[in-house]
Motif scaffolding. Structure first.
Motif, PDB file in Angstrom:
ATOM      1  N   SER A 175     -26.878 -14.819   3.102  1.00 35.63           N
ATOM      2  CA  SER A 175     -26.533 -13.404   3.209  1.00 35.63           C
ATOM      3  C   SER A 175     -27.751 -12.616   3.688  1.00 35.63           C
ATOM      4  O   SER A 175     -28.884 -12.902   3.309  1.00 35.63           O
ATOM      5  N   ARG A 232     -35.709  -1.115   3.861  1.00 33.20           N
ATOM      6  CA  ARG A 232     -35.813  -0.425   2.577  1.00 33.20           C
ATOM      7  C   ARG A 232     -36.881   0.656   2.620  1.00 33.20           C
ATOM      8  O   ARG A 232     -37.825   0.652   1.835  1.00 33.20           O
ATOM      9  N   GLU A 253     -29.274  -8.790   4.017  1.00 34.23           N
ATOM     10  CA  GLU A 253     -29.111  -7.413   3.557  1.00 34.23           C
ATOM     11  C   GLU A 253     -29.202  -6.459   4.735  1.00 34.23           C
ATOM     12  O   GLU A 253     -30.114  -6.538   5.548  1.00 34.23           O
ATOM     13  N   ARG A 254     -28.253  -5.527   4.820  1.00 33.97           N
ATOM     14  CA  ARG A 254     -28.206  -4.601   5.942  1.00 33.97           C
ATOM     15  C   ARG A 254     -29.405  -3.658   5.940  1.00 33.97           C
ATOM     16  O   ARG A 254     -29.972  -3.373   6.985  1.00 33.97           O
ATOM     17  N   TRP A 284     -32.579  -3.932   5.408  1.00 38.11           N
ATOM     18  CA  TRP A 284     -33.687  -4.871   5.224  1.00 38.11           C
ATOM     19  C   TRP A 284     -35.039  -4.181   5.179  1.00 38.11           C
ATOM     20  O   TRP A 284     -35.974  -4.676   4.577  1.00 38.11           O
ATOM     21  N   GLU A 317     -22.154  -4.019   3.737  1.00 39.62           N
ATOM     22  CA  GLU A 317     -23.472  -4.069   3.122  1.00 39.62           C
ATOM     23  C   GLU A 317     -24.187  -5.388   3.348  1.00 39.62           C
ATOM     24  O   GLU A 317     -25.402  -5.450   3.347  1.00 39.62           O
ATOM     25  N   MET A 318     -23.466  -6.461   3.506  1.00 39.73           N
ATOM     26  CA  MET A 318     -24.093  -7.767   3.661  1.00 39.73           C
ATOM     27  C   MET A 318     -23.502  -8.461   4.882  1.00 39.73           C
ATOM     28  O   MET A 318     -22.314  -8.329   5.173  1.00 39.73           O
TER      29      MET A 318
END
Length: 102
Positions: free
Chosen positions: A13, A20, A15-16, A18, A5-6
């Motif tokens: 970090s 959304r 976010e995978r 991104w 996930e990250m």
């Protein structure tokens, strides 16, 4: 934190998911662009109507591509530019509101 996930990139970090994506934005953005682009404002014609009629004109001589001086290119660029702007601002506004940026 799971690796799937990250991602760790230079100590930060990432976010995978991104982008959304949200299908509400696509639906409302399309409706939000079709409504104003269908108002007859260009010599009594709408932008959507001009674009669709130019598609029909170009399909009437199908194997031959549209000429560079054809009005089809102008209507295509304007229609899609408006659609992509509407979708982009819709994504910013919808996600900004749901994630409480504003």
């Amino acid at each position: 934190m799971e690796i799937t996930e990250m991602y760790v990139c230079f100590g930060n970090s990432f976010e995978r998911n991104w982008l959304r994506t949200d299908y509400n934005v696509i639906g409302f953005g399309l409706i939000g662009w079709l409504a104003p682009s269908s108002i007859p404002a260009i010599n009594g014609n709408s932008l959507s109507g001009l674009f669709i009629s130019s598609i029909g004109e170009e399909l009437s001589h199908f194997p031959t591509p549209p000429a560079l001086t054809s009005q089809f290119w102008l209507w295509m660029v304007l229609w899609h530019l408006g659609l992509f702007l509407c979708l982009t601002f819709g994504q910013i506004g919808f996600k900004g509101r749901t994630e409480e940026y504003f």
